[in-house]
Design a protein around this motif. Sequence first.
Motif, PDB file in Angstrom:
ATOM      1  N   TYR A   8       0.815  -1.211   0.000  1.00 39.80           N
ATOM      2  CA  TYR A   8       0.000   0.000   0.000  1.00 39.80           C
ATOM      3  C   TYR A   8       0.852   1.266   0.000  1.00 39.80           C
ATOM      4  CZ  TYR A   8      -4.150  -2.840   0.361  1.00 39.80           C
ATOM      5  OH  TYR A   8      -5.143  -3.739   0.090  1.00 39.80           O
ATOM      6  N   ASN A  11       1.697   1.711  -3.561  1.00 39.66           N
ATOM      7  CA  ASN A  11       0.486   2.182  -4.216  1.00 39.66           C
ATOM      8  C   ASN A  11       0.322   3.681  -4.017  1.00 39.66           C
ATOM      9  OD1 ASN A  11      -2.647   2.839  -3.629  1.00 39.66           O
ATOM     10  ND2 ASN A  11      -2.439   1.452  -5.378  1.00 39.66           N
ATOM     11  N   ARG A  15       0.197   6.608  -6.896  1.00 36.52           N
ATOM     12  CA  ARG A  15      -0.925   7.538  -7.004  1.00 36.52           C
ATOM     13  C   ARG A  15      -0.461   8.981  -6.828  1.00 36.52           C
ATOM     14  NH1 ARG A  15      -5.356   6.336  -3.365  1.00 36.52           N
ATOM     15  NH2 ARG A  15      -3.849   5.333  -2.006  1.00 36.52           N
ATOM     16  N   GLU A  54      -3.779  -1.199  -6.919  1.00 36.07           N
ATOM     17  CA  GLU A  54      -5.159  -0.863  -6.569  1.00 36.07           C
ATOM     18  C   GLU A  54      -5.463   0.601  -6.891  1.00 36.07           C
ATOM     19  OE1 GLU A  54      -7.455  -0.644  -2.420  1.00 36.07           O
ATOM     20  OE2 GLU A  54      -6.708  -2.643  -2.919  1.00 36.07           O
ATOM     21  N   ASP A  55      -6.539   0.834  -7.620  1.00 33.43           N
ATOM     22  CA  ASP A  55      -7.010   2.170  -8.010  1.00 33.43           C
ATOM     23  C   ASP A  55      -6.056   2.931  -8.923  1.00 33.43           C
ATOM     24  OD1 ASP A  55      -9.356   1.835  -6.495  1.00 33.43           O
ATOM     25  OD2 ASP A  55      -8.380   2.616  -4.698  1.00 33.43           O
ATOM     26  N   ILE A  56      -5.004   2.297  -9.421  1.00 32.70           N
ATOM     27  CA  ILE A  56      -4.101   2.959 -10.360  1.00 32.70           C
ATOM     28  C   ILE A  56      -3.750   2.037 -11.532  1.00 32.70           C
ATOM     29  CG2 ILE A  56      -1.935   2.335  -9.198  1.00 32.70           C
ATOM     30  CD1 ILE A  56      -2.597   5.778 -10.725  1.00 32.70           C
ATOM     31  N   GLU A  58      -5.528   0.252 -13.650  1.00 36.06           N
ATOM     32  CA  GLU A  58      -6.289   0.456 -14.887  1.00 36.06           C
ATOM     33  C   GLU A  58      -5.810   1.716 -15.596  1.00 36.06           C
ATOM     34  OE1 GLU A  58      -9.959  -0.774 -15.702  1.00 36.06           O
ATOM     35  OE2 GLU A  58     -10.132  -2.202 -14.058  1.00 36.06           O
ATOM     36  N   LYS A  59      -5.487   2.731 -14.843  1.00 41.21           N
ATOM     37  CA  LYS A  59      -5.040   3.993 -15.453  1.00 41.21           C
ATOM     38  C   LYS A  59      -3.699   3.815 -16.165  1.00 41.21           C
ATOM     39  CE  LYS A  59      -4.457   8.828 -14.976  1.00 41.21           C
ATOM     40  NZ  LYS A  59      -4.768  10.022 -14.285  1.00 41.21           N
ATOM     41  N   SER A  64      -3.311  -6.451 -12.715  1.00 45.39           N
ATOM     42  CA  SER A  64      -2.991  -6.534 -11.285  1.00 45.39           C
ATOM     43  C   SER A  64      -2.597  -7.944 -10.854  1.00 45.39           C
ATOM     44  CB  SER A  64      -4.177  -6.046 -10.450  1.00 45.39           C
ATOM     45  OG  SER A  64      -5.296  -6.880 -10.643  1.00 45.39           O
ATOM     46  N   GLY A  76      -9.453  -4.902 -13.581  1.00 44.30           N
ATOM     47  CA  GLY A  76      -8.039  -4.844 -13.245  1.00 44.30           C
ATOM     48  C   GLY A  76      -7.202  -5.983 -13.788  1.00 44.30           C
TER      49      GLY A  76
END
Length: 86
Positions: A8, A11, A15, A54-56, A58-59, A64, A76
Amino acid sequence: MSNHSGSYMLNEVLRLLDRHGVFDMLGREQTQIFAQAVIKIGHHYDCNPGEILEDIGEKVGLCSYCDAAVDQLIDGLCLKCHKEIG
């Protein structure tokens, strides 16, 4: 056992770089290469690529599960991983 706090933390770094426009400056391909390098570092510390992305993911266009650079992701995952584990 996975190093969740390390995952994390990586991550959050990804981000943060995104929020500061670094990925826009690098472009998609170099961003993917950079993020894959971060994931490789994470592997050495028993981090989880799914948590790192996580949360990045796809961008930046990384699966994943297998870390592949792809254009299309489903929840993902690249199409191959989605079929295998989806």
